[in-house]
Design an enzyme around this catalytic site. Structure first.
Site, PDB file in Angstrom:
ATOM      1  N   THR A   1      61.252  69.488  12.856  1.00 22.83           N
ATOM      2  CA  THR A   1      60.601  70.733  13.182  1.00 22.83           C
ATOM      3  C   THR A   1      59.666  70.586  14.352  1.00 22.83           C
ATOM      4  O   THR A   1      58.876  69.653  14.383  1.00 22.83           O
ATOM      5  CB  THR A   1      59.797  71.255  11.989  1.00 22.83           C
ATOM      6  OG1 THR A   1      59.264  72.518  12.376  1.00 22.83           O
ATOM      7  CG2 THR A   1      58.651  70.336  11.648  1.00 22.83           C
TER       8      THR A   1
ATOM      9  N   ASN B   1      53.349  87.902  15.265  1.00 21.67           N
ATOM     10  CA  ASN B   1      54.573  87.877  16.067  1.00 21.67           C
ATOM     11  C   ASN B   1      54.874  89.183  16.784  1.00 21.67           C
ATOM     12  O   ASN B   1      55.751  89.227  17.646  1.00 21.67           O
ATOM     13  CB  ASN B   1      55.758  87.466  15.185  1.00 21.67           C
ATOM     14  CG  ASN B   1      55.684  85.991  14.841  1.00 21.67           C
ATOM     15  OD1 ASN B   1      55.774  85.145  15.714  1.00 21.67           O
ATOM     16  ND2 ASN B   1      55.451  85.711  13.566  1.00 21.67           N
TER      17      ASN B   1
END
EC number: 2.3.1.35
Lengths: 405, 405
Positions: free
Chosen positions: A190, A400
């Site tokens: 990740t 976001n």
């Protein structure tokens, strides 16, 4: 927002590995956003990288340079992912490597580049390259915490872990840092993670140990199911301790593997705990599956269900949503009457419906915790897989939607 | 919140098909929540149902009854999904069917039950069964709009469509209703939909026409990727027009198929436009794919990406997120330099990066619209697939976190 205190342990230096952090003003003037890591001669380095087919220019270069030589330097910038930037982006990443190589007097192949931040914008090499000398001046074996901060983007806190174990009177050290908070559904590793040890490990073995460990740790965390274009996870073995890990010495091999898994898991879970807008840390364990694939399919179906994630955010024991996600996970011939679903230590589903004696208040009690474990017992085999995830909060959407990331 | 005005066309009655709506107080006292539909003798009925393996008791009964007889009655309640309710829920659904069968003097097998609402709570048969006679009293061929309202749950508006076409002087009618706003990622049909026509169609042919049409319409819409436990889509052909649709008469077959697709698509898209918290209606078209599977994989990866969906909500032309989703969709050997991504009529990605001449303002102009089309041209074949979806808004989280649904 983040789950848990996020306090860091003592970060033990790793002999033969130095880190230097400075500010290049990639995106924000004055921000510490450029990290150079120097690897002593004779060390071995392994890496695993994103499976995203739009993999960023620096990832492409890392892979090709690793094939040619063992790296002496890693150079990381945040604020710009240099992804979706085509041939120009590839050249930009090479230019940054070249400036590091020239400054250090090593070959271009011995430098590996890493970028993280917004996708699709040109890498400001004109600001990064002039900052390289300052990063070199900052190089120190005690540079872990500065580097942990230096590689963050939307992270709300640095992520690092360190441990030591004694092997026949010699202290072996493993220390690592990671970053990442969104676009987290690793398909390998990740975001960015760097782990160094002073053990001596032959390159091929190091690579297999890293791949195995990443698969059990970084590849088991998901925040939003979005696999990044830049994921990179590096493991460096400097050998400075003089102790060599080999497969023939099974005792040390096992002890080191466990230590590696512990460091990798702590770093991976730290990313989940700091997931964008996260208010919960959720462990999803699928047990008694016929095979690993169906266990993971089921775990990810639950981990990615927006309805389950919003129920987690609401601390609402809406077990019907978990049941529905298990039902559409795509496990063939699933016997819904035979499986069980547990919320913490409370059985919520059995015999195809709400468990006998389950009470809303019992479910409520578990759901209001910060750390929640969902166990799904398929009762059709002996495979078990675990993934870690977060809830879906209003803040996730704000983070976001309100800012370009 | 919903996208577009949602105004309904004239809902033409379908001879031989009557609908009656009443209030049983399933969840909310006084709410119109029970609908009975009466199908004239000689009609044929086809159905497609959820693939969720935790399929609800009423779905299990629909499937088994359809195998035994052509239905004379459909009975729908909202407010309770009767899913995850085990054997007791199965019996509850049978009891409701039985009360309809007794009241009408038909066999139990001739009644099909449907439930939608919260999962895992006992169906209040003690409130539903006494309300059956009132639903019968309300039966009328003009009952479409009341029924469209009667089957809604978190929907903000009723969904219905109707059209007629002339075939050699005879007017053929198709009218339908649907419901659904969340837990929408049909794997067959979505939520509940009922379409009736006065054409005459043999049962097996009707089933194949429905399956084919559902695959191109209801199976191509997604809001949150969650496949419901209760999805059911029914098509009833009363034959009252006297005109029979057969495969041998290709002209009528084609004309009817197109009309059916149009009605089904309008009903499916109405669900997306009314998606929970939806502020955008998004068409994702994947073109020049090697096969249908990879086209759909790519389309759904983009449609389900929380990062893409939040960018859509923010009207932010964050094309890097679309590119990243395409990159992790799982298409083998994807040549990222060969593909193109278009936002409306603006090319945003080509040659592996931002398109030549793309400007933020051009992307912004498209993203600020309510209806947005994302075209992904893979340039590796000639297959094309389209899915329809929504953005991910703060309201989606509120709706699913603040209320138990």
């Amino acid at each position: 927002m983040a789950v848990g205190p996020g306090t860091l342990p003592t970060l033990h230096p790793v002999a033969g590995f130095r880190l230097g952090t400075t500010s290049a003003g990639v995106k924000t003037p004055g921000r510490q956003d450029l990290v150079v890591m120097k690897i002593a001669p004779g060390a071995t380095t392994a890496g695993v990288f994103t499976q995203n087919q739009f993999c960023a220019a620096p990832v492409q270069i890392c892979k090709s340079h690793l094939k040619k030589a063992m790296p002496s330097f890693l150079v990381v910038n945040t604020g710009n992912a240099n992804a979706g930037t085509g041939k120009e982006g590839y050249q930009d990443a090479l230019d940054v490597c070249q400036s590091v190589a020239e400054h250090a007097g090593v070959a271009l192949d011995q430098v590996l580049p890493y970028s993280t931040g917004v996708i699709g914008e040109k890498l400001p090499t004109e600001r990064i390259m002039p900052a390289v000398p300052a990063a070199f001046n900052a190089l120190t074996e005690d540079g872990w915490l500065d580097a942990a901060n230096g590689i963050t983007t939307t992270d709300t806190r640095p992520k690092a872990f360190s441990l030591q174990f004694d092997y026949r009177g010699v202290l072996i050290t493993l220390t690592g840092i990671s970053k990442g908070a969104g676009m987290i559904k690793p398909n390998m590793a990740t975001m960015l993670a760097y782990v160094a040890t002073d053990a001596k490990i032959e390159a091929q073995l190091l690579q297999s140990m890293l791949s195995r460990s990443a698969d059990l740790t970084f590849n088991r965390v998901t925040i939003d199911g979005d696999t990044s274009t830049n994921d990179s996870c590096m493991l460096i073995a400097t050998g400075a301790s003089g102790v060599e890990v080999t497969e023939t010495d099974s005792e040390l091999f096992e002890e080191f593997s466990n230590a590696l898994d512990k460091v990798m898991l702590e770093l991976a879970q730290a990313i989940v705990r700091d997931g964008e807008g996260a208010t919960k840390f959720v462990t999803i364990s699928v047990e008694q599956a016929a095979n690993s694939a169906e266990a993971l399919k089921t775990a990810y179906a639950v981990a990615h269900s927006p309805l389950v994630k919003t129920a987690l955010f609401a601390s609402d024991p809406n077990w019907g949503r978990i049941l529905a996600a298990v039902g559409y996970a795509g496990v063939d011939n699933l016997d819904v009457d035979a499986l069980q679903i547990w919320l913490g230590d409370t059985c919520i589903v059995e015999n195809g419906g709400r468990a006998q004696g389950y009470t809303e208040s019992a479910g409520q009690a578990v759901m209001s915790r910060e750390d929640i474990t969902i166990r799904i017992i398929l009762n059709r085999g002996n495979k078990q897989e675990t993934v870690w995830t977060t809830d879906l909060s209003k803040d996730y959407v704000s983070i976001n939607a309100d800012y370009r990331s």
